[in-house]
Write a protein that holds these residues in place. Structure first.
Motif, mmCIF file in Angstrom:
data_model
loop_
_atom_site.group_PDB
_atom_site.id
_atom_site.type_symbol
_atom_site.label_atom_id
_atom_site.label_comp_id
_atom_site.label_asym_id
_atom_site.label_seq_id
_atom_site.Cartn_x
_atom_site.Cartn_y
_atom_site.Cartn_z
ATOM 1 N N ALA A 1 34.715 38.723 29.352
ATOM 2 C CA ALA A 1 35.828 38.642 30.302
ATOM 3 C C ALA A 1 35.322 38.359 31.717
ATOM 4 C CB ALA A 1 36.640 39.933 30.278
ATOM 5 N N ILE A 2 34.217 38.972 32.097
ATOM 6 C CA ILE A 2 33.668 38.748 33.438
ATOM 7 C C ILE A 2 33.139 37.326 33.569
ATOM 8 C CG2 ILE A 2 31.769 39.387 34.978
ATOM 9 C CD1 ILE A 2 32.426 42.321 34.289
ATOM 10 N N ALA A 3 32.400 36.846 32.577
ATOM 11 C CA ALA A 3 31.890 35.472 32.634
ATOM 12 C C ALA A 3 33.041 34.464 32.674
ATOM 13 C CB ALA A 3 30.971 35.189 31.453
ATOM 14 N N LYS A 4 34.081 34.727 31.894
ATOM 15 C CA LYS A 4 35.246 33.827 31.900
ATOM 16 C C LYS A 4 35.920 33.840 33.257
ATOM 17 C CE LYS A 4 39.571 32.749 29.617
ATOM 18 N NZ LYS A 4 40.540 33.145 28.589
ATOM 19 N N PHE B 1 33.307 30.099 31.979
ATOM 20 C CA PHE B 1 32.236 29.766 31.036
ATOM 21 C C PHE B 1 31.552 28.438 31.375
ATOM 22 C CE2 PHE B 1 34.986 32.414 28.153
ATOM 23 C CZ PHE B 1 34.152 33.512 28.103
ATOM 24 N N ASN B 2 31.617 28.035 32.632
ATOM 25 C CA ASN B 2 30.972 26.794 33.076
ATOM 26 C C ASN B 2 29.592 27.123 33.646
ATOM 27 O OD1 ASN B 2 30.114 24.451 34.309
ATOM 28 N ND2 ASN B 2 31.906 24.225 35.617
ATOM 29 N N PRO B 3 28.511 26.722 32.955
ATOM 30 C CA PRO B 3 27.175 27.047 33.447
ATOM 31 C C PRO B 3 26.809 26.334 34.752
ATOM 32 C CG PRO B 3 27.033 25.600 31.553
ATOM 33 C CD PRO B 3 28.484 25.985 31.704
ATOM 34 N N ASP B 4 27.580 25.307 35.107
ATOM 35 C CA ASP B 4 27.335 24.560 36.346
ATOM 36 C C ASP B 4 28.249 24.989 37.491
ATOM 37 O OD1 ASP B 4 25.323 22.920 35.163
ATOM 38 O OD2 ASP B 4 26.919 21.757 34.200
ATOM 39 N N GLY C 1 26.425 29.488 38.327
ATOM 40 C CA GLY C 1 26.205 29.701 36.903
ATOM 41 C C GLY C 1 27.283 30.512 36.221
ATOM 42 N N LEU C 2 27.033 30.819 34.956
ATOM 43 C CA LEU C 2 28.017 31.525 34.121
ATOM 44 C C LEU C 2 28.515 32.828 34.730
ATOM 45 C CD1 LEU C 2 26.446 31.113 30.557
ATOM 46 C CD2 LEU C 2 28.569 30.089 31.391
ATOM 47 N N PHE C 3 27.576 33.650 35.188
ATOM 48 C CA PHE C 3 27.943 34.935 35.767
ATOM 49 C C PHE C 3 27.985 34.879 37.295
ATOM 50 C CE2 PHE C 3 27.067 36.623 31.566
ATOM 51 C CZ PHE C 3 27.967 37.673 31.464
ATOM 52 N N ASP D 1 16.324 30.165 36.423
ATOM 53 C CA ASP D 1 17.228 29.218 37.074
ATOM 54 C C ASP D 1 18.660 29.671 36.799
ATOM 55 O OD1 ASP D 1 18.841 27.073 37.840
ATOM 56 O OD2 ASP D 1 17.823 25.608 36.571
ATOM 57 N N LYS D 2 19.387 30.006 37.836
ATOM 58 C CA LYS D 2 20.739 30.540 37.633
ATOM 59 C C LYS D 2 21.685 29.545 36.964
ATOM 60 C CE LYS D 2 21.621 30.682 42.301
ATOM 61 N NZ LYS D 2 22.254 31.378 43.419
ATOM 62 N N PHE D 3 21.339 28.251 36.966
ATOM 63 C CA PHE D 3 22.192 27.252 36.330
ATOM 64 C C PHE D 3 21.786 26.972 34.883
ATOM 65 C CE2 PHE D 3 22.877 26.529 40.850
ATOM 66 C CZ PHE D 3 24.259 26.624 40.885
ATOM 67 N N ASP D 4 20.739 27.610 34.414
ATOM 68 C CA ASP D 4 20.371 27.565 33.009
ATOM 69 C C ASP D 4 21.100 28.728 32.334
ATOM 70 O OD1 ASP D 4 18.561 28.873 30.797
ATOM 71 O OD2 ASP D 4 18.020 26.745 30.874
ATOM 72 N N PRO D 5 21.934 28.448 31.341
ATOM 73 C CA PRO D 5 22.742 29.528 30.746
ATOM 74 C C PRO D 5 21.923 30.719 30.252
ATOM 75 C CG PRO D 5 23.520 27.410 29.989
ATOM 76 C CD PRO D 5 22.254 27.146 30.757
ATOM 77 N N GLU D 6 20.809 30.476 29.582
ATOM 78 C CA GLU D 6 19.999 31.590 29.080
ATOM 79 C C GLU D 6 19.423 32.413 30.224
ATOM 80 O OE1 GLU D 6 17.087 30.426 26.192
ATOM 81 O OE2 GLU D 6 18.581 29.406 24.957
#
Length: 91
Positions: A17-20, A25-28, A42-44, A60-65
């Motif tokens: 819910a927080i990531a959404k 859910f957009n990693p960019d 990033g996602l979060f 890298d905050k823009f890398d989802p993992e």
């Protein structure tokens, strides 16, 4: 979303819910509208105040993992308090 579920197995629904809420859910996703001059990415939506630490950890905050891994670090240190969206999803 599987990555978030694996990383936050004990609080999956709230993490999703927080990531959404934060990024859709957009990693960019990038927010440059913070009133204090920082930005979130990033996602979060990791705040730029963490950029030095991210760099030191090789993340890298823009890398989802990497973003989810760092979100877990922040969560382990401070719960959900670093995220503005917590107020919306923790009602």
């Amino acid at each position: 979303m599987g990555l978030i579920k694996e990383t936050f197995p004990h609080d999956t629904e709230r993490a999703l819910a927080i990531a959404k809420c934060e990024s859709g859910f957009n990693p960019d996703a990038l927010n440059t509208k913070n009133t204090n001059g920082t930005h979130d990415g990033g996602l979060f939506q990791i705040n730029s105040t963490h950029d030095k630490r991210l760099k030191e950890l090789g993340l890298d905050k823009f890398d989802p993992e990497d973003n989810v891994a760092f979100a877990k670090i922040l969560h382990d240190e401070s719960g959900w308090s670093p995220w503005t969206c917590r107020k919306l999803v923790m009602r």
